[in-house]
Design a protein around this motif. Structure first.
Motif, PDB file in Angstrom:
ATOM      1  N   ALA A   1       0.831  -1.272  -0.022  1.00  0.00           N
ATOM      2  CA  ALA A   1       0.158   0.070  -0.038  1.00  0.00           C
ATOM      3  C   ALA A   1       0.824   1.244   0.064  1.00  0.00           C
ATOM      4  O   ALA A   1       0.423   2.223  -0.690  1.00  0.00           O
ATOM      5  CB  ALA A   1      -0.886  -0.004   1.120  1.00  0.00           C
ATOM      6  N   VAL A   2       2.089   1.079   0.793  1.00  0.00           N
ATOM      7  CA  VAL A   2       2.841   2.287   0.724  1.00  0.00           C
ATOM      8  C   VAL A   2       3.918   2.445  -0.432  1.00  0.00           C
ATOM      9  O   VAL A   2       4.389   3.949  -0.495  1.00  0.00           O
ATOM     10  CB  VAL A   2       3.563   2.400   2.306  1.00  0.00           C
ATOM     11  CG1 VAL A   2       4.901   1.459   2.159  1.00  0.00           C
ATOM     12  CG2 VAL A   2       3.690   3.945   2.793  1.00  0.00           C
TER      13      VAL A   2
ATOM     14  N   VAL B   1       7.003  10.675  -0.889  1.00  0.00           N
ATOM     15  CA  VAL B   1       6.176  11.367   0.129  1.00  0.00           C
ATOM     16  C   VAL B   1       6.790  10.866   1.803  1.00  0.00           C
ATOM     17  O   VAL B   1       6.872   9.572   1.713  1.00  0.00           O
ATOM     18  CB  VAL B   1       4.698  11.004  -0.012  1.00  0.00           C
ATOM     19  CG1 VAL B   1       3.816  11.387   0.948  1.00  0.00           C
ATOM     20  CG2 VAL B   1       4.370  11.214  -1.391  1.00  0.00           C
ATOM     21  N   ALA B   2       7.157  11.645   2.309  1.00  0.00           N
ATOM     22  CA  ALA B   2       7.569  11.386   3.744  1.00  0.00           C
ATOM     23  C   ALA B   2       6.250  11.229   4.559  1.00  0.00           C
ATOM     24  O   ALA B   2       5.249  11.641   4.327  1.00  0.00           O
ATOM     25  CB  ALA B   2       8.151  12.969   4.408  1.00  0.00           C
ATOM     26  N   ARG B   3       6.428  10.136   5.157  1.00  0.00           N
ATOM     27  CA  ARG B   3       5.227   9.614   5.893  1.00  0.00           C
ATOM     28  C   ARG B   3       5.579   9.597   7.581  1.00  0.00           C
ATOM     29  O   ARG B   3       6.536   8.990   8.021  1.00  0.00           O
ATOM     30  CB  ARG B   3       4.817   8.310   5.672  1.00  0.00           C
ATOM     31  CG  ARG B   3       5.007   8.047   4.084  1.00  0.00           C
ATOM     32  CD  ARG B   3       4.631   6.708   3.180  1.00  0.00           C
ATOM     33  NE  ARG B   3       5.985   5.872   3.625  1.00  0.00           N
ATOM     34  CZ  ARG B   3       7.126   6.145   3.252  1.00  0.00           C
ATOM     35  NH1 ARG B   3       7.345   7.317   2.385  1.00  0.00           N
ATOM     36  NH2 ARG B   3       8.255   5.577   3.540  1.00  0.00           N
TER      37      ARG B   3
ATOM     38  N   VAL C   1       6.094   3.735   7.515  1.00  0.00           N
ATOM     39  CA  VAL C   1       7.235   4.716   7.400  1.00  0.00           C
ATOM     40  C   VAL C   1       8.524   4.475   7.067  1.00  0.00           C
ATOM     41  O   VAL C   1       8.623   3.012   6.983  1.00  0.00           O
ATOM     42  CB  VAL C   1       7.088   5.554   8.658  1.00  0.00           C
ATOM     43  CG1 VAL C   1       5.787   5.891   9.122  1.00  0.00           C
ATOM     44  CG2 VAL C   1       7.525   4.528  10.202  1.00  0.00           C
ATOM     45  N   ASP C   2       9.435   5.226   7.249  1.00  0.00           N
ATOM     46  CA  ASP C   2      10.679   4.944   6.907  1.00  0.00           C
ATOM     47  C   ASP C   2      11.793   4.904   8.005  1.00  0.00           C
ATOM     48  O   ASP C   2      12.659   3.928   7.852  1.00  0.00           O
ATOM     49  CB  ASP C   2      11.501   6.155   5.859  1.00  0.00           C
ATOM     50  CG  ASP C   2      10.992   6.291   4.432  1.00  0.00           C
ATOM     51  OD1 ASP C   2      10.381   5.198   3.906  1.00  0.00           O
ATOM     52  OD2 ASP C   2      10.768   7.412   4.032  1.00  0.00           O
ATOM     53  N   GLY C   3      11.406   5.241   8.818  1.00  0.00           N
ATOM     54  CA  GLY C   3      12.471   5.115  10.105  1.00  0.00           C
ATOM     55  C   GLY C   3      11.603   5.124  11.677  1.00  0.00           C
ATOM     56  O   GLY C   3      10.537   5.353  11.466  1.00  0.00           O
TER      57      GLY C   3
END
Length: 378
Positions: free
Chosen positions: A337-338, A346-348, A366-368
């Motif tokens: 989905a992401v 896109v920052a999430r 998210v990334d982190g």
């Protein structure tokens, strides 16, 4: 240090703050002067927008001891606050400023149910005298330090001619946060000036970065109507920190439960008022939690030409949820989905509310690790 003699009226604050008053109730106060002190407190409080999701207020009454007449997590309106202040008794004890400071720190506790991240904290200390010498007394610098350590701004008000200015300077970080009035007759005249400083402190900072930000609002059954309203107020408070009025920043939103629906596209963002209106009109569905559908719709209908996103500015998505993805035959993984959003850079940010969330699920959005924010309750 300020000496104020003229009344300055001040309109209601636009910002949000958590404010605690320490009302002095010692034997050095006459009933008449005590009434003037309480009238001052009510006038300052009247400039705050006391409401769910907005400013909150608490009161400490102190003399021999310090007691919390109202705490921040209590449901208080301005009318109920004024009634409570009117009813505060004159205790006629000594002046234990140190105990008022210690109790204030416990009220501003880092407990997730009380502390609101990013909301200014203000402590207004009133006294007509000096700290009482006692074997168990704590030095005022030591008593005030825990408040300073959690960024509480202390405004110290000395009433009359018997205060110790150096004590008040010790309590407040800045000399400009020390206020002196020569008598109780001129105390009310200080309320406008103090309110102005308090409201300046309560103003939300305006982010100067150009950005398009999308809010994904959880309308599932576990949220409940009352908490859904708090969620919307939180988003409105965050949105006010963006430069929406000048068009540098724009906000979009969608609401999700068993389905996801765009509430406001970036194309339809026309300043702060349009964002506030969009939030006010978001419907509450009260069904399941399809985070995958929210992410997929954000990709196709917000972070796209259809949604009017600006690819040349920072793109950010804030996902709010109090639960976890509902299993369904047609559901897709968080990673799937992401991925389109990730490909578009896109920052999430994922905000998990309460104890029913799945942290590992949010981490996959998210990334982190730092992009997952958790709070104990609405």
């Amino acid at each position: 240090m300020l000496f104020i003699f003229q009344f300055q009226a001040f309109k209601q604050c636009d910002g949000i703050a958590d404010v605690v008053f320490a009302v002095h109730s010692s034997g050095s106060l006459t009933p008449t002067n005590y009434r003037k002190e309480k009238e001052f407190v009510k006038r300052v409080a009247a400039t705050l927008n006391i409401a769910p999701g907005r400013s909150r207020i608490a009161v400490i009454l102190y003399s021999n001891f310090a007691t919390a007449a109202v705490r921040l997590d209590e449901r208080t309106t301005l009318a109920s606050f004024n009634t409570l202040v009117d009813g505060l008794p004159l205790e006629r004890g000594v002046t234990r400023i140190d105990r008022a400071l210690k109790l204030a720190r416990s009220i501003f506790d880092s407990n997730g149910a009380v502390t609101r991240r990013g909301v200014p904290k203000i402590f207004i200390l009133l006294t007509d005298g000096k700290q009482t010498v006692a074997r168990d007394a704590t030095k005022l610098a030591e008593a005030a330090r825990p408040l300073h350590e959690v960024d509480v701004r202390i405004l110290a008000v000395g009433m009359g001619s018997n205060v110790d200015v150096n004590e008040l300077r010790t309590v407040a970080v800045d000399n400009e946060d020390v206020f002196l009035v020569p008598s109780f007759d001129t105390l009310v005249s200080l309320s406008g000036s103090l309110s102005k400083i308090m409201c300046e402190a309560a103003k939300p900072p305006v982010c100067s970065q150009a950005m398009d930000v999308a809010f994904l609002v959880d309308a599932s059954g576990s949220v409940g109507a009352a908490n859904f309203a708090k969620q919307k107020e939180f988003i409105k408070a965050v949105a006010r920190t963006f430069n929406l009025r000048g068009g540098l920043a724009r906000a979009g939103s969608l609401v999700y439960s068993d389905m996801a629906t765009v509430q406001q596209s970036f194309n339809n963002c026309n300043g702060t008022h349009s964002v506030m209106q969009a939030m006010d009109h978001i419907p509450y569905y009260g069904r399941t939690t399809r985070i995958d559908r929210a992410l997929s719709l954000a990709n196709t209908e917000l972070f796209s030409a259809t949604g009017g996103v600006r690819s040349y500015v920072a793109n950010t998505l804030l996902l709010l949820t109090d639960g976890r993805q509902t299993p369904a035959p047609d559901s897709i993984s968080m990673e799937r989905a992401v991925k389109p959003l990730k490909d578009k850079r896109v920052a999430r940010i994922a905000l998990g509310i309460g104890d029913q969330i799945n942290p590992s699920e949010l981490r996959r959005v998210v990334d982190g690790d730092d992009d997952v924010v958790r709070v104990d309750s609405f």
